[in-house]
Each structure stands twice: as structure tokens, then as C-alpha cells.
Scaffold this motif. Structure first.
Motif, PDB file in Angstrom:
ATOM      1  N   SER A  82      -2.751  12.438 -38.837  1.00  0.00           N
ATOM      2  CA  SER A  82      -3.301  12.918 -40.113  1.00  0.00           C
ATOM      3  C   SER A  82      -3.937  14.294 -39.946  1.00  0.00           C
ATOM      4  CB  SER A  82      -4.321  11.915 -40.659  1.00  0.00           C
ATOM      5  OG  SER A  82      -5.392  11.741 -39.767  1.00  0.00           O
ATOM      6  N   ALA A  83      -4.598  14.518 -38.792  1.00  0.00           N
ATOM      7  CA  ALA A  83      -5.168  15.839 -38.533  1.00  0.00           C
ATOM      8  C   ALA A  83      -4.066  16.886 -38.421  1.00  0.00           C
ATOM      9  CB  ALA A  83      -5.998  15.808 -37.250  1.00  0.00           C
ATOM     10  N   GLY A  84      -2.960  16.511 -37.788  1.00  0.00           N
ATOM     11  CA  GLY A  84      -1.833  17.431 -37.679  1.00  0.00           C
ATOM     12  C   GLY A  84      -1.249  17.795 -39.031  1.00  0.00           C
ATOM     13  N   ILE A  85      -1.181  16.827 -39.937  1.00  0.00           N
ATOM     14  CA  ILE A  85      -0.682  17.097 -41.290  1.00  0.00           C
ATOM     15  C   ILE A  85      -1.593  18.094 -41.998  1.00  0.00           C
ATOM     16  CG2 ILE A  85      -0.345  16.078 -43.582  1.00  0.00           C
ATOM     17  CD1 ILE A  85       0.626  13.539 -42.170  1.00  0.00           C
ATOM     18  N   ALA A  86      -2.898  17.892 -41.885  1.00  0.00           N
ATOM     19  CA  ALA A  86      -3.851  18.800 -42.524  1.00  0.00           C
ATOM     20  C   ALA A  86      -3.711  20.218 -41.978  1.00  0.00           C
ATOM     21  CB  ALA A  86      -5.270  18.286 -42.326  1.00  0.00           C
ATOM     22  N   LEU A  87      -3.614  20.345 -40.655  1.00  0.00           N
ATOM     23  CA  LEU A  87      -3.468  21.668 -40.053  1.00  0.00           C
ATOM     24  C   LEU A  87      -2.142  22.316 -40.435  1.00  0.00           C
ATOM     25  CD1 LEU A  87      -4.936  20.938 -36.513  1.00  0.00           C
ATOM     26  CD2 LEU A  87      -5.963  22.331 -38.318  1.00  0.00           C
ATOM     27  N   LEU A  88      -1.091  21.509 -40.532  1.00  0.00           N
ATOM     28  CA  LEU A  88       0.208  22.037 -40.959  1.00  0.00           C
ATOM     29  C   LEU A  88       0.123  22.634 -42.363  1.00  0.00           C
ATOM     30  CD1 LEU A  88       3.330  22.263 -40.556  1.00  0.00           C
ATOM     31  CD2 LEU A  88       3.488  20.008 -41.643  1.00  0.00           C
ATOM     32  N   LEU A  89      -0.515  21.924 -43.282  1.00  0.00           N
ATOM     33  CA  LEU A  89      -0.635  22.414 -44.660  1.00  0.00           C
ATOM     34  C   LEU A  89      -1.479  23.679 -44.734  1.00  0.00           C
ATOM     35  CD1 LEU A  89      -1.168  19.060 -46.619  1.00  0.00           C
ATOM     36  CD2 LEU A  89       0.944  20.340 -46.288  1.00  0.00           C
ATOM     37  N   LEU A  90      -2.467  23.775 -43.842  1.00  0.00           N
ATOM     38  CA  LEU A  90      -3.324  24.963 -43.859  1.00  0.00           C
ATOM     39  C   LEU A  90      -2.651  26.152 -43.170  1.00  0.00           C
ATOM     40  CD1 LEU A  90      -6.736  23.258 -42.967  1.00  0.00           C
ATOM     41  CD2 LEU A  90      -6.113  24.246 -45.186  1.00  0.00           C
ATOM     42  N   GLN A  91      -2.145  25.944 -41.966  1.00  0.00           N
ATOM     43  CA  GLN A  91      -1.625  27.052 -41.158  1.00  0.00           C
ATOM     44  C   GLN A  91      -0.347  27.656 -41.751  1.00  0.00           C
ATOM     45  OE1 GLN A  91      -3.720  28.238 -39.344  1.00  0.00           O
ATOM     46  NE2 GLN A  91      -4.002  27.299 -37.334  1.00  0.00           N
ATOM     47  N   THR A  92       0.469  26.831 -42.371  1.00  0.00           N
ATOM     48  CA  THR A  92       1.686  27.349 -43.002  1.00  0.00           C
ATOM     49  C   THR A  92       1.424  27.843 -44.417  1.00  0.00           C
ATOM     50  OG1 THR A  92       2.313  25.180 -43.893  1.00  0.00           O
ATOM     51  CG2 THR A  92       3.085  25.724 -41.668  1.00  0.00           C
ATOM     52  N   ARG A  93       0.182  27.722 -44.878  1.00  0.00           N
ATOM     53  CA  ARG A  93      -0.226  28.080 -46.236  1.00  0.00           C
ATOM     54  C   ARG A  93       0.535  27.295 -47.303  1.00  0.00           C
ATOM     55  NH1 ARG A  93      -0.288  32.515 -43.113  1.00  0.00           N
ATOM     56  NH2 ARG A  93       1.828  33.151 -43.632  1.00  0.00           N
ATOM     57  N   LEU A  94       1.057  26.123 -46.898  1.00  0.00           N
ATOM     58  CA  LEU A  94       1.753  25.276 -47.864  1.00  0.00           C
ATOM     59  C   LEU A  94       0.777  24.757 -48.913  1.00  0.00           C
ATOM     60  CD1 LEU A  94       4.321  23.885 -48.807  1.00  0.00           C
ATOM     61  CD2 LEU A  94       3.878  22.060 -47.140  1.00  0.00           C
ATOM     62  N   SER A  95      -0.464  24.497 -48.506  1.00  0.00           N
ATOM     63  CA  SER A  95      -1.470  24.064 -49.471  1.00  0.00           C
ATOM     64  C   SER A  95      -1.699  25.131 -50.528  1.00  0.00           C
ATOM     65  CB  SER A  95      -2.786  23.752 -48.745  1.00  0.00           C
ATOM     66  OG  SER A  95      -3.768  23.312 -49.658  1.00  0.00           O
ATOM     67  N   ALA A  96      -1.751  26.395 -50.102  1.00  0.00           N
ATOM     68  CA  ALA A  96      -1.915  27.501 -51.060  1.00  0.00           C
ATOM     69  C   ALA A  96      -0.712  27.619 -51.984  1.00  0.00           C
ATOM     70  CB  ALA A  96      -2.140  28.808 -50.305  1.00  0.00           C
ATOM     71  N   ARG A  97       0.501  27.351 -51.448  1.00  0.00           N
ATOM     72  CA  ARG A  97       1.696  27.423 -52.289  1.00  0.00           C
ATOM     73  C   ARG A  97       1.673  26.331 -53.373  1.00  0.00           C
ATOM     74  NH1 ARG A  97       1.737  31.068 -49.321  1.00  0.00           N
ATOM     75  NH2 ARG A  97       0.606  31.763 -51.156  1.00  0.00           N
ATOM     76  N   ILE A  98       1.201  25.136 -52.980  1.00  0.00           N
ATOM     77  CA  ILE A  98       1.102  24.043 -53.956  1.00  0.00           C
ATOM     78  C   ILE A  98       0.084  24.391 -55.033  1.00  0.00           C
ATOM     79  CG2 ILE A  98       0.520  21.612 -54.284  1.00  0.00           C
ATOM     80  CD1 ILE A  98       1.413  21.116 -51.403  1.00  0.00           C
TER      81      ILE A  98
END
Length: 436
Positions: A82-98
Motif C-alpha cells: 500500500s505504501a508503494g502504491i501511494a508513492l507511485l501515485l505521488l512520484q509519477t504525478r498520477l495523483s495530480a493528473r487525476i
């Protein structure tokens, strides 16, 4: 009873620790009381305890130890995943894209948050699904804990996802609204909102959520119903109804609970408990569950969680602001009120709760021990209680080290429970109504 794997960071909100799960050990309905436990003038607690524990074969003990010890690593991997998923969304800026996707669809802030929340829940549920499939389906089949085929299991996962969306989206909208409007005190009000959602889950869970996964019917067998009702009435539980749930469609484990509060209280036995346990075992288990209700454990749990959540939200406020000041531009997150911060919040809260594992376990284990003592005094079935505790050997290590039990066990170990029952029996040998 196994519950579906809801969206990973909401699990903590909907688990109130109200269900005592016991694994299936034998299909016999008769108590097998070891000779060393029979009432006698020189009753030896340790010898009686060992007589029960010795009923397990070396193969059975090895299997249960392997299953439970594997769970230690599984907890770690679930956190890291779950921590890896959170870091993935942050580091790839996928969270910002959403977030940008939601902003381009509407100017209404709450609706933007709702669109982001829906996308976030669906995406994280999909990313965690491979580990969920291993832990909740393949591993359970490997150890003979489940009766479900993949289709039925997957259907339950979809139902759990629906519940996550129904509860999760309003929760995220409410929390983000508070963060944006109350810059200096949002952690306090946010904790209050989170606790409110926990209470709503406890109130409505038994009535509206649980029936989504299982069929609940009124228990009609007088041989079981009457003793359970006598126990309830004798301990101030005003009900004339007891429910049976078809847990066997999902699991081999036996369980029971007295769930809900604020008018939604109900007594429930699963069909595995009824079909695979003797009446003394059923009485012992139900008396334990009634102990949770009579001792007001649900209210104490809510109060305890309230303190934990307030501290957690304070930690979230300061840690998130510190990290955003340093990495926010790289993640394209402007401030704590930016909905794209949600993966960071999930990472920090999951880390907080992971570090609190022994604290949470100790609190729950203490309540379980209190319910054990209440159940022994109410049902007066020490051997029925010991036989029920022995069934834990299917999925829980029976004789852990003291450190192991303190850190990983949210219930007393099987050995501790059997020893408690035998100690109660030793102190009540001369009581006229004691049941051997």
C-alpha cells in the motif's frame, strides 16, 4: 467470518473488533474432555491445560503455526504494498493528473473531490487486488480456510468495493471540505468526522452491510435458541431473537457476535458454529460475545479509536505540511487542501497505524480477555470454552512466546485461553452449579 477486502486504507474505519472467530477443528457435536481435566481433589491447572493442548497432533500444530506466522510477513507486505502504491501515485504525478481530470470536468469543489475520490478508490483497489487475491483467496484455500470458488469470492470483492465507494467518497469530500475551510484546526474536526463515520459503520453495518454478503435468518432450533436466550436474559440483554448466518458459503471457521448499538444490536451465530460445535461450546462462545455487549466494549472501543484518530490526524497535519514544503512541487501538490494529497495522507496514516500494531492489538486483546472471564462466569462451561479455544488451532498459533503474543495477537492465544478456563474450573470445583 471473513469480510471482503474493502479499499485498503479504509479497513481501519470499519473494523470494530466485535467478532470472535474460531476455526473448524472437528465435525463432532460432542465435547471430548481429557481425563486430566475431570474434577478431582488434586486438580492441576497446568496438567489439565497440557492435556487439552496435547490433543493437537504435531502435523496440526505445525500447520497452524505456519499459517499464523505467515501472517506476520503478510502484514508487512500489505503495508509495503500500500505504501508503494501511494508513492507511485505521488512520484509519477498520477495523483495530480487525476485531480486535473476532475477539475476539468466541473468547477464545483465538492464534486471535483468526489470525482477524484471515486477514481482513487477504483485505482487503488485495482492495484492492491493481486495481493488481495493471494492473501484472501489462494492462501485461504491453501490452508483449507475457505469454501468459496473464485466467482463467488470475486462477487463479494465487488460488493466490498461498492461499500467503499458509498462510504469513502462522502468521507473524503467531508474531510477535504474541512481541510480547506479550517486551516488551523482541520485535524481536530477531521478526526471528529472520521470517528462519526466509524460510528455509522457500527450502527448500520449489521443491518444494511452484513446482509449484502450473507443470508441472515431467525434461529429456530429450540435446543440452541433457548439456552442462548436464557444467557442473554440472565445478563440483561433484552432480546427474543437470535440470528443464524450462512457463513459456510465462505469459510470453514466458526464464529458468533453480538453486534451493533444505538438500537441495532443483534445476536448472531454462524451455521458452522451450530453444526460443528457441542452445546457447551456454543454456550461458552455466546457468553463471551455477550460479555462484549454487557461490558460496553463497543463504546470503549469508539473512545479508544477517538484518541488514536485525534493523535493520528495531528501527526498527519504536521508530517504532511513538512513533506509538501519539500516535495510538493515535484508531486505537483500545492498545499494540504489540494485533493491530490490523498495518497500522501494514506501513506502517513497507514504508517502510523502500522507502527501502532502492538498498541491496537493489546487494547483489543485486553477486551477479549475481559469477555473471556465474563463468559466463563456467565456460562460456567470451562471445558466447553477450552474445546472452543482449541478450535483456534486451525488458524492461530496456540503457544506463542510472550513477546509474540503481545505484538501480533489481538486475542489471547489458545494456550492462554485454555489455561484461563482450567484456572476458573479449579476455583469452582466445589460450586454446586459448576459444569464439568
Amino acid at each position: 467470518m471473513q469480510t471482503p477486502n474493502w479499499s485498503w486504507w479504509y479497513k481501519g474505519f470499519w473494523c470494530a473488533g466485535l467478532v470472535w472467530l474460531l476455526a473448524f477443528h472437528s465435525a463432532s457435536g460432542a465435547d471430548i474432555v481429557p481425563a486430566a481435566t475431570n474434577s478431582q481433589p488434586a486438580f492441576n491447572v497446568e496438567a489439565a491445560t497440557r492435556a487439552y493442548l496435547n490433543q493437537l497432533t504435531a502435523a496440526q500444530k505445525s500447520r497452524s503455526d505456519a499459517y499464523f506466522e505467515g501472517g506476520y510477513w503478510l502484514q508487512l507486505w500489505q503495508y509495503l504494498w500500500s505504501a508503494g502504491i501511494a508513492l507511485l501515485l505521488l512520484q509519477t504525478r498520477l495523483s495530480a493528473r487525476i485531480r486535473d481530470f476532475a477539475v476539468h470536468r466541473t468547477r464545483f469543489k465538492p464534486l471535483q473531490t468526489a470525482l477524484y475520490a471515486l477514481s482513487y478508490i477504483l485505482l487503488t483497489s485495482a492495484l492492491v487486488f493481486p495481493l488481495t487475491t493471494y492473501s484472501d483467496f489462494f492462501r485461504e484455500h491453501q490452508y483449507g480456510m475457505t469454501t468459496q470458488g473464485f466467482g463467488s469470492w470475486f462477487e463479494d470483492q465487488l460488493k466490498g468495493l461498492l461499500v467503499s465507494v458509498i462510504f469513502g467518497c462522502p468521507l473524503i469530500v467531508a474531510l477535504m471540505g474541512i481541510v480547506r475551510r479550517l486551516q488551523n484546526s482541520w485535524h481536530i474536526w477531521g478526526a471528529a468526522v472520521a470517528l462519526t463515520f466509524i460510528i455509522l459503520g457500527i450502527v448500520f453495518g449489521p443491518v444494511f452491510i452484513a446482509p449484502m454478503f450473507n443470508k441472515y435468518t431467525l434461529l429456530s432450533d429450540p435446543k440452541v435458541l433457548n439456552p442462548v436466550l436464557r444467557l442473554a436474559h440472565a445478563n440483561g440483554i433484552a432480546t427474543d431473537k437470535v440470528y443464524e448466518v450462512d457463513a459456510s458459503r465462505q469459510t470453514t471457521r466458526v464464529s458468533a457476535n453480538v453486534s451493533g448499538f444505538l438500537g441495532t444490536m443483534r445476536i448472531t451465530l454462524n451455521d458452522n458454529l451450530i453444526n460443528r460445535s457441542s452445546l457447551p461450546e456454543i454456550e461458552a462462545v455466546m457468553a463471551h460475545e455477550m460479555g462484549h455487549y454487557v461490558l460496553n466494549h463497543v463504546y470503549k472501543m469508539v473512545l479508544f479509536l477517538g484518541v488514536i484518530i485525534v493523535v493520528g490526524f495531528a501527526f498527519l497535519r504536521f508530517a504532511a505540511n513538512w513533506l509538501i514544503a519539500r516535495a510538493g512541487p515535484r508531486w505537483e501538490i500545492s498545499d494540504i487542501g489540494d485533493v491530490a494529497v490523498l495518497p500522501l495522507a494514506a501513506l502517513l496514516l497507514s504508517t502510523y497505524f502500522f507502527c501502532l500494531t502492538p498498541v491496537m492489538n493489546t487494547f483489543i486483546r485486553t477486551q477479549e480477555m475481559e469477555a473471556d472471564m465474563f463468559g466463563l462466569n456467565a456460562a460456567r462451561q470451562p471445558d466447553g470454552f477450552a474445546q472452543a479455544a482449541l478450535k483456534l488451532s486451525e488458524y492461530r498459533k496456540m503457544e506463542p512466546t510472550p513477546l509474540e503474543e503481545w505484538f501480533f495477537f489481538d486475542h489471547p492465544s489458545g494456550a492462554t485461553r485454555i489455561r484461563t478456563a482450567m484456572r476458573w474450573k479449579a476455583e469452582n470445583l466445589d460450586t454446586p452449579d459448576a459444569k464439568p
